[in-house]
Enzyme design. Structure first.
Site, PDB file in Angstrom:
ATOM      1  N   ARG A 104      10.997  -0.197  -7.976  1.00  0.00           N
ATOM      2  CA  ARG A 104      11.541  -1.286  -7.185  1.00  0.00           C
ATOM      3  C   ARG A 104      11.633  -2.509  -8.074  1.00  0.00           C
ATOM      4  O   ARG A 104      10.626  -2.983  -8.590  1.00  0.00           O
ATOM      5  CB  ARG A 104      10.595  -1.528  -6.008  1.00  0.00           C
ATOM      6  CG  ARG A 104      11.167  -2.379  -4.938  1.00  0.00           C
ATOM      7  CD  ARG A 104      10.239  -2.439  -3.762  1.00  0.00           C
ATOM      8  NE  ARG A 104       9.068  -3.266  -4.024  1.00  0.00           N
ATOM      9  CZ  ARG A 104       8.305  -3.765  -3.076  1.00  0.00           C
ATOM     10  NH1 ARG A 104       8.561  -3.498  -1.804  1.00  0.00           N
ATOM     11  NH2 ARG A 104       7.272  -4.514  -3.370  1.00  0.00           N
ATOM     12  N   THR A 108      14.886  -8.330  -7.167  1.00  0.00           N
ATOM     13  CA  THR A 108      15.844  -8.011  -6.100  1.00  0.00           C
ATOM     14  C   THR A 108      15.237  -7.126  -5.021  1.00  0.00           C
ATOM     15  O   THR A 108      15.786  -7.010  -3.921  1.00  0.00           O
ATOM     16  CB  THR A 108      17.051  -7.258  -6.671  1.00  0.00           C
ATOM     17  OG1 THR A 108      16.587  -5.990  -7.161  1.00  0.00           O
ATOM     18  CG2 THR A 108      17.720  -8.017  -7.801  1.00  0.00           C
ATOM     19  N   ASP A 200      -0.720  -2.130  -5.229  1.00  0.00           N
ATOM     20  CA  ASP A 200       0.335  -1.343  -5.884  1.00  0.00           C
ATOM     21  C   ASP A 200      -0.182   0.084  -6.124  1.00  0.00           C
ATOM     22  O   ASP A 200      -1.076   0.306  -6.945  1.00  0.00           O
ATOM     23  CB  ASP A 200       0.731  -1.989  -7.214  1.00  0.00           C
ATOM     24  CG  ASP A 200       1.962  -1.322  -7.791  1.00  0.00           C
ATOM     25  OD1 ASP A 200       2.986  -2.003  -7.947  1.00  0.00           O
ATOM     26  OD2 ASP A 200       1.918  -0.095  -8.072  1.00  0.00           O
ATOM     27  N   ASP A 203       0.051   1.497  -9.764  1.00  0.00           N
ATOM     28  CA  ASP A 203      -0.899   0.851 -10.677  1.00  0.00           C
ATOM     29  C   ASP A 203      -2.327   1.323 -10.409  1.00  0.00           C
ATOM     30  O   ASP A 203      -3.107   1.542 -11.332  1.00  0.00           O
ATOM     31  CB  ASP A 203      -0.822  -0.678 -10.536  1.00  0.00           C
ATOM     32  CG  ASP A 203       0.438  -1.247 -11.180  1.00  0.00           C
ATOM     33  OD1 ASP A 203       1.151  -0.490 -11.866  1.00  0.00           O
ATOM     34  OD2 ASP A 203       0.706  -2.442 -10.980  1.00  0.00           O
TER      35      ASP A 203
HETATM   36  O1  LIG Z   1       9.796   0.665   0.336  1.00  0.00           O
HETATM   37  P1  LIG Z   1      10.037  -0.097  -0.928  1.00  0.00           P
HETATM   38  O2  LIG Z   1      10.188  -1.576  -0.707  1.00  0.00           O
HETATM   39  O3  LIG Z   1      11.161   0.469  -1.752  1.00  0.00           O
HETATM   40  O4  LIG Z   1       8.694  -0.010  -1.801  1.00  0.00           O
HETATM   41  C1  LIG Z   1       7.984   1.157  -1.962  1.00  0.00           C
HETATM   42  C2  LIG Z   1       8.076   1.654  -3.353  1.00  0.00           C
HETATM   43  O5  LIG Z   1       7.350   0.792  -4.240  1.00  0.00           O
HETATM   44  C3  LIG Z   1       6.391   1.572  -4.960  1.00  0.00           C
HETATM   45  O6  LIG Z   1       6.899   2.046  -6.158  1.00  0.00           O
HETATM   46  P2  LIG Z   1       7.074   1.100  -7.442  1.00  0.00           P
HETATM   47  O7  LIG Z   1       8.404   0.450  -7.445  1.00  0.00           O
HETATM   48  O8  LIG Z   1       5.891   0.187  -7.539  1.00  0.00           O
HETATM   49  O9  LIG Z   1       7.081   2.147  -8.631  1.00  0.00           O
HETATM   50  P3  LIG Z   1       5.843   2.963  -9.226  1.00  0.00           P
HETATM   51  O10 LIG Z   1       5.564   4.086  -8.250  1.00  0.00           O
HETATM   52  O11 LIG Z   1       6.339   3.441 -10.527  1.00  0.00           O
HETATM   53  O12 LIG Z   1       4.674   2.037  -9.359  1.00  0.00           O
HETATM   54  C4  LIG Z   1       6.084   2.696  -3.997  1.00  0.00           C
HETATM   55  O13 LIG Z   1       5.447   3.792  -4.615  1.00  0.00           O
HETATM   56  C5  LIG Z   1       7.427   3.023  -3.410  1.00  0.00           C
HETATM   57  O14 LIG Z   1       8.184   3.916  -4.205  1.00  0.00           O
HETATM   58  O1  LIG Z   2       2.484  -2.656  -0.820  1.00  0.00           O
HETATM   59  C1  LIG Z   2       3.226  -2.051  -1.625  1.00  0.00           C
HETATM   60  C2  LIG Z   2       4.623  -2.180  -1.602  1.00  0.00           C
HETATM   61  C3  LIG Z   2       5.357  -1.483  -2.506  1.00  0.00           C
HETATM   62  N1  LIG Z   2       4.734  -0.714  -3.410  1.00  0.00           N
HETATM   63  C4  LIG Z   2       3.380  -0.582  -3.449  1.00  0.00           C
HETATM   64  O2  LIG Z   2       2.843   0.147  -4.292  1.00  0.00           O
HETATM   65  N2  LIG Z   2       2.661  -1.267  -2.554  1.00  0.00           N
HETATM   66 MG   LIG Z   3       4.200   0.527  -8.357  1.00  0.00          MG
END
Ligand SMILES: O=P(O)(O)OC[C@H]1O[C@H](OP(=O)(O)OP(=O)(O)O)[C@H](O)[C@@H]1O
Ligand SMILES: O=c1cc[nH]c(=O)[nH]1
Ligand SMILES: [Mg+2]
Length: 209
Positions: A104, A108, A200, A203
């Protein structure tokens, strides 16, 4: 409209509390996410069709039920969805695993695709998309779009924590998709993080910032 199933099992609620706790380190976090995914697998597979076969016990011949040749696919959204794969495979060892890489964009909030590798017969499979977090719903919606673009038509979404906004967005874009969650939280904050959430997920699973 697809249904939303919120888990109400005490084991799931208990483990989710420690997943949320900021003092839980990566090792324990990973173990708990795996365990909750395994417990949720029990519920998400509840409607799999059965067929009757004949077997012989040491005592007598009998008819007994097995899952009827349904082909399953589990589709983690990278990275955080990876944390749920092992728990699912513990109960569904024959499932194929497809990967969709999305992150994400922090400015944006739009999902950005960077990887996609799916089973070749994705259109024949019952697919379960895995992601711990359903925040705005942008990532899950995009992942389901990829699957449908490749012919998939039998898709469920399984998340640990959802915001009401995310559920609404997926239901609007994909009314045919049932959503399974361990908890529905209060809201999103100004950075579109789920409140109270767990922070997160990627993370915390992988020890990055
Ligand atoms: O519903 P949304 O607003 O799209 O957010 C949720 C997304 O954000 C996080 O991923 P992230 O972008 O942090 O990637 P990562 O799993 O690599 O940390 C999570 O694991 C989802 O995929
Ligand atoms: O709360 C949140 C939202 C998006 N992605 C995450 O990992 N946590
Ligand atoms: Mg993430």
């Amino acid at each position: 409209m697809g249904k939303v199933v919120v888990m109400d099992h005490p084991l799931i609620k208990h483990k989710l509390t420690f997943i949320r706790d900021k003092n839980t380190g990566s090792k324990e976090f990973r173990e708990l996410v795996k365990e909750v995914a395994m417990l949720m697998a029990y519920e998400v597979t509840r409607e799999l069709p059965l067929e009757e076969i004949e077997i012989e016990t040491p005592v007598a011949k009998t008819k007994s039920q097995i899952i009827s040749g349904k082909k399953l696919g589990i589709i983690p959204i990278l990275r955080a969805g990876l944390g749920m794969v092992e728990g699912m495979l513990n109960l569904l060892p024959a499932a194929k695993v497809g990967h969709i890489g999305l992150y994400r964009d922090p400015e944006t909030l739009e999902p950005v695709e960077y990887y996609c590798k799916l089973p070749t017969d994705v259109e024949e499979r019952e697919l379960i998309v895995l992601d711990p977090m359903l925040a705005t719903g942008g990532s899950a919606t995009a992942a389901i779009n990829f699957l449908k673009d490749r012919g998939a038509n039998n898709i469920k979404l399984m998340c640990l924590i959802a915001a009401p906004e995310g559920i609404e967005a997926v239901q609007k874009a994909h009314p045919d998709v049932d959503i399974y969650v361990a908890a529905v939280d209060e809201k999103l904050n100004d950075h579109a993080y789920i409140v109270p959430g767990l922070g997160d997920a990627g993370d915390r699973l992988f020890g990055t910032k």
